[in-house]
Design an enzyme around this catalytic site. Structure first.
Site, PDB file in Angstrom:
ATOM      1  N   ARG A 126       0.858  -1.182   0.000  1.00  0.00           N
ATOM      2  CA  ARG A 126       0.000   0.000   0.000  1.00  0.00           C
ATOM      3  C   ARG A 126       0.891   1.226   0.000  1.00  0.00           C
ATOM      4  O   ARG A 126       1.772   1.364   0.835  1.00  0.00           O
ATOM      5  CB  ARG A 126      -0.886  -0.008   1.241  1.00  0.00           C
ATOM      6  CG  ARG A 126      -2.207   0.726   1.053  1.00  0.00           C
ATOM      7  CD  ARG A 126      -2.959   0.819   2.352  1.00  0.00           C
ATOM      8  NE  ARG A 126      -2.201   1.571   3.310  1.00  0.00           N
ATOM      9  CZ  ARG A 126      -2.112   1.281   4.610  1.00  0.00           C
ATOM     10  NH1 ARG A 126      -2.740   0.249   5.113  1.00  0.00           N
ATOM     11  NH2 ARG A 126      -1.383   2.016   5.406  1.00  0.00           N
ATOM     12  N   ASN A 147       4.223   0.846   2.033  1.00  0.00           N
ATOM     13  CA  ASN A 147       4.214  -0.288   2.964  1.00  0.00           C
ATOM     14  C   ASN A 147       4.340  -1.574   2.168  1.00  0.00           C
ATOM     15  O   ASN A 147       3.483  -1.854   1.330  1.00  0.00           O
ATOM     16  CB  ASN A 147       2.894  -0.330   3.739  1.00  0.00           C
ATOM     17  CG  ASN A 147       2.651   0.946   4.525  1.00  0.00           C
ATOM     18  OD1 ASN A 147       3.261   1.161   5.566  1.00  0.00           O
ATOM     19  ND2 ASN A 147       1.782   1.809   4.032  1.00  0.00           N
ATOM     20  N   LYS A 364      11.552  11.174  11.019  1.00  0.00           N
ATOM     21  CA  LYS A 364      11.077   9.789  11.123  1.00  0.00           C
ATOM     22  C   LYS A 364      12.201   8.837  11.500  1.00  0.00           C
ATOM     23  O   LYS A 364      13.213   8.767  10.815  1.00  0.00           O
ATOM     24  CB  LYS A 364      10.518   9.320   9.774  1.00  0.00           C
ATOM     25  CG  LYS A 364       9.312  10.081   9.299  1.00  0.00           C
ATOM     26  CD  LYS A 364       8.712   9.404   8.090  1.00  0.00           C
ATOM     27  CE  LYS A 364       7.483  10.151   7.628  1.00  0.00           C
ATOM     28  NZ  LYS A 364       6.786   9.424   6.549  1.00  0.00           N
ATOM     29  N   GLU A 368       8.002   1.205  11.672  1.00  0.00           N
ATOM     30  CA  GLU A 368       6.691   1.133  11.047  1.00  0.00           C
ATOM     31  C   GLU A 368       5.651   0.991  12.145  1.00  0.00           C
ATOM     32  O   GLU A 368       5.976   0.663  13.271  1.00  0.00           O
ATOM     33  CB  GLU A 368       6.589  -0.107  10.137  1.00  0.00           C
ATOM     34  CG  GLU A 368       7.707  -0.283   9.141  1.00  0.00           C
ATOM     35  CD  GLU A 368       7.686   0.756   8.045  1.00  0.00           C
ATOM     36  OE1 GLU A 368       6.584   1.210   7.685  1.00  0.00           O
ATOM     37  OE2 GLU A 368       8.763   1.138   7.562  1.00  0.00           O
ATOM     38  N   ARG A 450      -8.144   7.089   5.020  1.00  0.00           N
ATOM     39  CA  ARG A 450      -8.176   7.155   6.487  1.00  0.00           C
ATOM     40  C   ARG A 450      -8.167   8.617   6.888  1.00  0.00           C
ATOM     41  O   ARG A 450      -7.456   9.424   6.287  1.00  0.00           O
ATOM     42  CB  ARG A 450      -6.950   6.456   7.080  1.00  0.00           C
ATOM     43  CG  ARG A 450      -6.974   4.958   6.943  1.00  0.00           C
ATOM     44  CD  ARG A 450      -5.665   4.352   7.383  1.00  0.00           C
ATOM     45  NE  ARG A 450      -4.561   4.820   6.563  1.00  0.00           N
ATOM     46  CZ  ARG A 450      -3.279   4.612   6.832  1.00  0.00           C
ATOM     47  NH1 ARG A 450      -2.935   3.948   7.911  1.00  0.00           N
ATOM     48  NH2 ARG A 450      -2.335   5.071   6.039  1.00  0.00           N
TER      49      ARG A 450
HETATM   50  N1  LIG Z   1       5.624  14.073   5.427  1.00  0.00           N
HETATM   51  C1  LIG Z   1       4.568  14.048   6.228  1.00  0.00           C
HETATM   52  N2  LIG Z   1       3.770  15.133   6.349  1.00  0.00           N
HETATM   53  C2  LIG Z   1       2.693  15.122   7.167  1.00  0.00           C
HETATM   54  N3  LIG Z   1       2.338  14.072   7.932  1.00  0.00           N
HETATM   55  C3  LIG Z   1       3.083  12.963   7.869  1.00  0.00           C
HETATM   56  C4  LIG Z   1       4.235  12.888   7.008  1.00  0.00           C
HETATM   57  N4  LIG Z   1       4.784  11.673   7.160  1.00  0.00           N
HETATM   58  C5  LIG Z   1       4.013  11.017   8.051  1.00  0.00           C
HETATM   59  N5  LIG Z   1       2.986  11.771   8.479  1.00  0.00           N
HETATM   60  C6  LIG Z   1       1.943  11.374   9.442  1.00  0.00           C
HETATM   61  O1  LIG Z   1       2.465  10.381  10.306  1.00  0.00           O
HETATM   62  C7  LIG Z   1       1.792   9.131  10.129  1.00  0.00           C
HETATM   63  C8  LIG Z   1       2.764   7.972  10.256  1.00  0.00           C
HETATM   64  O2  LIG Z   1       3.836   8.118   9.344  1.00  0.00           O
HETATM   65  P1  LIG Z   1       4.264   6.977   8.351  1.00  0.00           P
HETATM   66  O3  LIG Z   1       5.397   7.466   7.547  1.00  0.00           O
HETATM   67  O4  LIG Z   1       3.081   6.500   7.605  1.00  0.00           O
HETATM   68  O5  LIG Z   1       4.812   5.855   9.327  1.00  0.00           O
HETATM   69  P2  LIG Z   1       4.190   4.492   9.846  1.00  0.00           P
HETATM   70  O6  LIG Z   1       5.063   3.446   9.247  1.00  0.00           O
HETATM   71  O7  LIG Z   1       4.333   4.600  11.308  1.00  0.00           O
HETATM   72  O8  LIG Z   1       2.779   4.376   9.369  1.00  0.00           O
HETATM   73  C9  LIG Z   1       1.127   9.224   8.777  1.00  0.00           C
HETATM   74  O9  LIG Z   1      -0.007   8.396   8.714  1.00  0.00           O
HETATM   75  C10 LIG Z   1       0.804  10.708   8.687  1.00  0.00           C
HETATM   76  O10 LIG Z   1      -0.393  10.987   9.400  1.00  0.00           O
HETATM   77  C1  LIG Z   2       4.619  -4.549  -3.346  1.00  0.00           C
HETATM   78  O1  LIG Z   2       5.513  -5.584  -3.073  1.00  0.00           O
HETATM   79  C2  LIG Z   2       6.063  -6.219  -4.163  1.00  0.00           C
HETATM   80  C3  LIG Z   2       6.996  -7.315  -3.808  1.00  0.00           C
HETATM   81  O2  LIG Z   2       6.593  -8.018  -2.694  1.00  0.00           O
HETATM   82  C4  LIG Z   2       6.768  -5.236  -4.938  1.00  0.00           C
HETATM   83  O3  LIG Z   2       7.348  -5.857  -6.012  1.00  0.00           O
HETATM   84  C5  LIG Z   2       5.795  -4.213  -5.368  1.00  0.00           C
HETATM   85  O4  LIG Z   2       6.459  -3.297  -6.111  1.00  0.00           O
HETATM   86  C6  LIG Z   2       5.204  -3.507  -4.210  1.00  0.00           C
HETATM   87  N1  LIG Z   2       4.241  -2.497  -4.601  1.00  0.00           N
HETATM   88  C7  LIG Z   2       4.110  -1.361  -3.952  1.00  0.00           C
HETATM   89  C8  LIG Z   2       3.090  -0.437  -4.387  1.00  0.00           C
HETATM   90  O5  LIG Z   2       4.778  -1.095  -2.997  1.00  0.00           O
HETATM   91 MG   LIG Z   3       1.934   4.838   7.580  1.00  0.00          MG
END
Ligand SMILES: Nc1ncnc2c1ncn2[C@@H]1O[C@H](COP(=O)(O)OP(=O)(O)O)[C@@H](O)[C@H]1O
Ligand SMILES: *[C@@H]1O[C@H](CO)[C@@H](O)[C@H](O)[C@H]1NC(C)=O
Ligand SMILES: [Mg+2]
Ligand SMILES: *[C@@H]1O[C@H](CO)[C@@H](O)[C@H](O)[C@H]1NC(C)=O
Length: 474
Positions: A126, A147, A364, A368, A450
């Site tokens: 995702r 992700n 960051k 995750e 979300r």
């Molecule tokens: N560049 C950014 N600008 C604004 N908000 C952010 C940004 N990066 C992350 N966030 C906020 O922090 C949350 C968690 O960050 P994310 O990078 O998705 O890490 P995780 O792996 O913990 O989900 C996101 O869902 C978003 O709400």
């Molecule tokens: C999802 O994962 C696969 C491999 O497991 C990767 O090849 C693919 O590019 C990924 N897609 C995104 C949107 O991250």
């Molecule tokens: Mg996230």
């Protein structure tokens, strides 16, 4: 556009309260379910998964852009996962300071040394975005993160469109209800798992969901299991310790867990240090990685999804490495990057920038799962404390995306019914199956919106901050 669609701001309190009851009942009818916190391993008590009362307006052009770029992201992540030199270089400084990434990387290296046992690769990912609003009011799609492991809510988000359509109809907004798109990530994700299972080629072998100790969000996964069973594909649910106790490889490296051959391991766990409670857990991960079972994701794809890799991709010339003859694709992907992602490692200039205007940035750590990021004044504190130490390379610094706030009601069990200023994050599911050199499937499987109160800068649905939503295309 946003204001015009905020028609519900003028609805009176009694109507809103009625609609909230209708919405919750419809969510239960449609199966937008979660177990309750206090009994996360029993389905005797369930409630609706938190969601917004109304869908959120999203400009159609930007939405379509997110769908269009998805298959390119699939290709990108896949190419990264097959480029050990790139991964090594990209992660070198992170591994020095981050034990968790270092351990994952060690497994990756061991697998490379032994040779990958399985040439079928399954990806269910995702890519998450926010819609940045410039001062002139124009809106652009900016990626938050990608992700590649345990991306959730593909199941539940397959059921929320009907809930919002129903609410809008009851509210007399038939025209708006038609602007909610059909969305069925669950079947798209299952289709990809099924493809990998077929290629593995053993009817008795199961798809194993590797699940967490606490299984509050089990229904999200059950949707995918149901789709697989409809195709007569057996699924089992196991935890790390079940694999530790009963898992083994035979002489052909076939994976058996509790006596059952496993064709596909679908990780819905294993992305946080806390998931690895003991050495046995790490041994179980290694056992699965060494096997011929198809891993979703395999260890290299897991690493390809790290934030550090995301940062390295933003450097000049790096995307070109993965798409040497496709400047159009490079441009399409790069357009979604949120400004240069800076590493503390890359010199003091970027740090000075962050210290001068911390509200323009997100810091960051290499983690995750939500709730880990650092904002505002805290950024200064952390950067200053890490001054001169190698610990600073454990962080990446990212331009903060500034979406427009939209008002809505967040419905959650025991929560008050009150209007909140909300920010949304759009996720797009990508699925992908590769067999050796052949890309047998590369699809966009649907979306997830979300929404959270703007008081919270971080945190997802599972963390109790964000709630499920739907885009209302405008
Ligand atoms: N560049 C950014 N600008 C604004 N908000 C952010 C940004 N990066 C992350 N966030 C906020 O922090 C949350 C968690 O960050 P994310 O990078 O998705 O890490 P995780 O792996 O913990 O989900 C996101 O869902 C978003 O709400
Ligand atoms: C999802 O994962 C696969 C491999 O497991 C990767 O090849 C693919 O590019 C990924 N897609 C995104 C949107 O991250
Ligand atoms: Mg996230
Ligand atoms: C898996 O392990 C748990 C303990 O964590 C145990 O309670 C459960 O019975 C095991 N399940 C299976 C199916 O082996």
């Amino acid at each position: 556009v946003y204001q015009k669609l905020n028609y519900y701001i003028t609805m009176d309190r009694a109507l809103i309260a009625d609609l909230a009851e209708v919405a919750k009942d419809e969510a239960l009818l449609q199966g937008v379910l979660m177990r309750i916190q206090e009994a996360s391993n029993s389905s005797e008590l369930v409630t609706y998964a938190p969601f917004t009362l109304f869908p959120t307006p999203v400009p159609k052009a930007v939405f379509l852009q997110a769908l269009a770029v998805q298959t390119h992201y699939n290709t990108l992540v896949d190419r990264i996962s097959q480029d050990p030199d790139f991964l090594q270089e990209a992660l070198a400084s992170t591994i020095e300071v981050d034990d968790f990434t270092a351990r994952l990387f060690r497994i990756h290296q061991q697998i490379l040394k032994e040779g990958r046992a399985q040439s079928i690769v399954l990806g269910l990912n995702r890519s998450d975005y926010m819609l940045d609003q410039a001062k002139d009011g124009s809106v652009s799609l900016k990626q938050v993160e990608i992700n590649t492991i345990a991306a959730s809510f593909g199941g539940l988000s397959s059921r929320t469109a009907d809930v919002h359509r129903h609410v809008l109809k009851v509210a007399g907004k038939l025209e708006e209800s038609r602007r909610i798109l059909d969305n069925d990530p669950a079947s798209g994700l299952a289709r990809a798992v099924a493809k990998a299972w077929e290629l593995y080629g053993s009817h008795r072998a199961a798809v194993m969901f590797l699940v967490e100790e606490s299984q509050r969000n089990i229904f999200d996964q059950r949707y995918i299991e149901s789709h697989l069973w409809k195709r007569n594909i057996p699924t089992i649910r196991k935890r790390f310790d079940n694999v530790s106790k009963t898992g083994s490889l035979d002489q052909d490296k076939k994976l058996f867990v509790d006596g059952r051959e496993v064709a596909v391991v679908y990780f819905r766990n294993g992305y946080m240090p806390q998931n690895y409670v003991s050495e046995q857990t790490w041994d179980a991960r290694l056992l699965m990685e060494r096997s011929v079972a198809v891993k979703c994701p395999d260890i290299s794809t897991h690493l390809a999804g790290t934030k550090k890799v995301q940062q390295v991709l933003a450097r000049p010339g790096v995307l070109e490495r993965f798409f040497p003859d496709q400047p159009g694709v490079v441009e399409q992907i790069r357009a979604t990057f949120a400004g240069p992602l800076h590493s503390r490692h890359e010199g003091d200039k970027t740090v000075a920038m962050a210290l001068a205007a911390p509200d323009q940035f997100v810091l960051k750590p290499q983690r995750e799962g939500g709730g880990n990021n650092i904002y505002g004044a805290e950024i200064c504190r952390v950067l200053q404390a890490a001054e001169g130490s190698s610990e600073r390379t454990a962080y990446i610094l990212m331009d903060k995306i500034q979406p427009a706030a939209v008002q809505n009601y967040l419905l959650r069990r025991d929560g008050p019914l009150e209007i909140s200023n909300c920010l949304s994050e759009l996720g797009v599911f990508g699925t992908y199956v590769r067999h050796g050199k052949d890309m047998v499937m590369n699809e966009c499987a649907g979306h997830l919106l979300r929404t959270k109160s703007s008081e919270h800068s971080d945190g997802g649905v599972a963390a109790g901050v964000a709630v499920l939503d739907n885009p209302l295309l405008v």
